[in-house]
Design a protein around this motif. Structure first.
Motif, mmCIF file in Angstrom:
data_model
loop_
_atom_site.group_PDB
_atom_site.id
_atom_site.type_symbol
_atom_site.label_atom_id
_atom_site.label_comp_id
_atom_site.label_asym_id
_atom_site.label_seq_id
_atom_site.Cartn_x
_atom_site.Cartn_y
_atom_site.Cartn_z
ATOM 1 N N ALA A 253 0.769 -0.960 0.029
ATOM 2 C CA ALA A 253 -0.056 -0.068 -0.072
ATOM 3 C C ALA A 253 0.665 1.151 0.107
ATOM 4 N N ALA A 254 1.800 1.195 0.824
ATOM 5 C CA ALA A 254 2.818 2.316 0.729
ATOM 6 C C ALA A 254 3.556 2.615 -0.487
ATOM 7 N N ALA A 255 4.299 1.486 -1.053
ATOM 8 C CA ALA A 255 4.770 1.550 -2.382
ATOM 9 C C ALA A 255 3.972 2.103 -3.438
ATOM 10 N N ARG A 256 2.612 1.585 -3.399
ATOM 11 C CA ARG A 256 1.642 2.086 -4.412
ATOM 12 C C ARG A 256 1.546 3.520 -4.393
ATOM 13 N N LYS A 257 1.311 4.244 -3.304
ATOM 14 C CA LYS A 257 1.309 5.591 -2.940
ATOM 15 C C LYS A 257 2.619 6.328 -3.396
ATOM 16 N N LEU A 258 3.822 5.768 -3.045
ATOM 17 C CA LEU A 258 5.182 6.363 -3.348
ATOM 18 C C LEU A 258 5.481 6.536 -4.404
ATOM 19 N N PHE A 259 5.725 5.316 -5.099
ATOM 20 C CA PHE A 259 6.059 5.204 -6.500
ATOM 21 C C PHE A 259 5.548 5.534 -7.671
ATOM 22 N N SER A 260 3.912 5.721 -7.254
ATOM 23 C CA SER A 260 3.227 6.473 -8.325
ATOM 24 C C SER A 260 3.612 7.816 -8.338
ATOM 25 N N ASN A 261 4.218 8.399 -7.730
ATOM 26 C CA ASN A 261 4.530 9.838 -7.460
ATOM 27 C C ASN A 261 5.832 10.342 -7.573
ATOM 28 N N VAL A 262 6.886 9.594 -7.277
ATOM 29 C CA VAL A 262 8.145 9.829 -7.114
ATOM 30 C C VAL A 262 8.457 10.282 -8.547
ATOM 31 N N ARG A 263 9.397 11.385 -8.716
ATOM 32 C CA ARG A 263 9.971 11.830 -9.905
ATOM 33 C C ARG A 263 11.420 11.985 -9.967
#
Length: 329
Positions: A253-263
């Motif tokens: 759940a954390a990876a889904r949020k984080l790595f969908s946004n990291v630039r």
């Protein structure tokens, strides 16, 4: 007086030019969180057939995924992978419910990294070891993001290809993230018997720290690496606050949020991860891990301006709202 006026004018123009470049570059990267053009493809080297590629939004089908970025690692990768696979195999012998995958991301290597990685796929099967080829070098941050976005685990562990952090510390990270996730789920209730609890559904992150080894490391590490470490920790503290560490584990759940946004794709992607954790209010905890410096590091004095540049871009991107954070994941 003419010289002073010229200096002030020149400085103002230079500063304006730098600010313009920063804003232009930050604007260009506003969509960097979207996938690069190279599709993620898993190939079975035995049958030469393509394997269906999972996505981070899909339900987990493995307990843990180990994400290993590799760029020109033909010499260091075999030893680290062999140790990792031996450890994981022993875990399965002790616990049949322990399922895993190792995802190696070849970040455009110019050496034999691809060949080495596929040898492990042949040895352990494509169900346990998978390789993503990025085609050209994009940076460690992009390689890790690609692996995270196409993994199958409830837990996702970022691990370096050089074996500097030992895979035997995996259980320490697991225990910590399990405790954090249960605490978040029960909101202080100590009971953990709820059958609805799935660790993959609770946003949590654990960062492995080597702070307890710093005194010894300072005495053995080359001077410029100490300088880089101290300087980088300082700018990280100013940019994202305390909490930046080395080996990192995330729930799905954390990876889904984080790595969908990291630039950020190269130097400071982990600083951005800390920033995003704090923005999403994802619980971060820290635990000490064993670590040893392995010859062949790609970090050098030229890394400093690159790190600073990405930190400036990150600050401008988020503070101006050009880098929008999506909650849709």
């Amino acid at each position: 007086m003419d010289y002073i006026c010229f200096f002030v004018t020149f400085t103002a123009i230079a500063l304006l030019g730098f600010v313009s470049v920063v804003f232009f570059e930050a604007y260009k990267r506003r969509n960097n969180h979207q996938h690069i053009e190279v599709p993620a493809i898993f190939e079975d080297p035995s049958s030469l057939k393509q394997v269906p590629c999972p996505h981070i939004v899909d339900p987990a089908t493995k307990y843990i995924s180990l994400i290993i970025p590799a760029f020109n690692e033909e010499h260091r990768l075999p030893g680290a992978l062999e140790e990792t696979m031996n450890y994981l195999h022993q875990r399965t012998l002790k616990d049949s419910s322990f399922t895993y995958e190792v995802v190696i991301i070849d970040d455009g290597s110019a050496d034999e990294t691809k060949r080495v990685a596929f040898e492990f796929v042949r040895k352990y099967t494509v169900d346990k070891v998978r390789v993503i080829l990025l085609g050209r070098n994009h940076g460690k941050g992009e390689a890790i993001r690609k692996g995270m976005m196409h993994s199958r685990g409830e837990l996702l562990l970022m691990l370096d290809a050089d074996g500097a952090t030992k895979v035997t510390d995996l259980e320490k990270l697991e225990n910590q993230i399990q405790a954090v996730a249960k605490r978040e789920y029960h909101h202080g209730d100590s009971s953990d018997s709820d059958p609805r609890f799935r660790i993959s559904d609770i946003p949590a992150a654990v960062f492995g720290s080597r702070a307890h080894l710093e005194e010894k490391a300072l005495a053995t590490r080359k001077w410029y690496r100490n300088f880089l470490m101290k300087g980088f920790h300082l700018v990280v503290l100013m940019a994202a606050g305390p909490g930046i560490c080395d080996t990192q584990m995330f729930t799905r759940a954390a990876a889904r949020k984080l790595f969908s946004n990291v630039r950020l794709k190269r130097w400071c992607f982990d600083v951005e991860l800390v920033f995003l954790c704090k923005w999403f209010r994802i619980s971060i905890s820290e635990i000490s891990v064993n670590w040893s410096e392995i010859p062949g590091s790609k970090v050098n004095l030229l890394s400093i301006p690159n790190m600073l540049w990405e930190l400036v871009l990150m600050s401008v991107g988020y503070r101006t709202g050009m880098w929008r954070i999506s909650n849709s994941a």
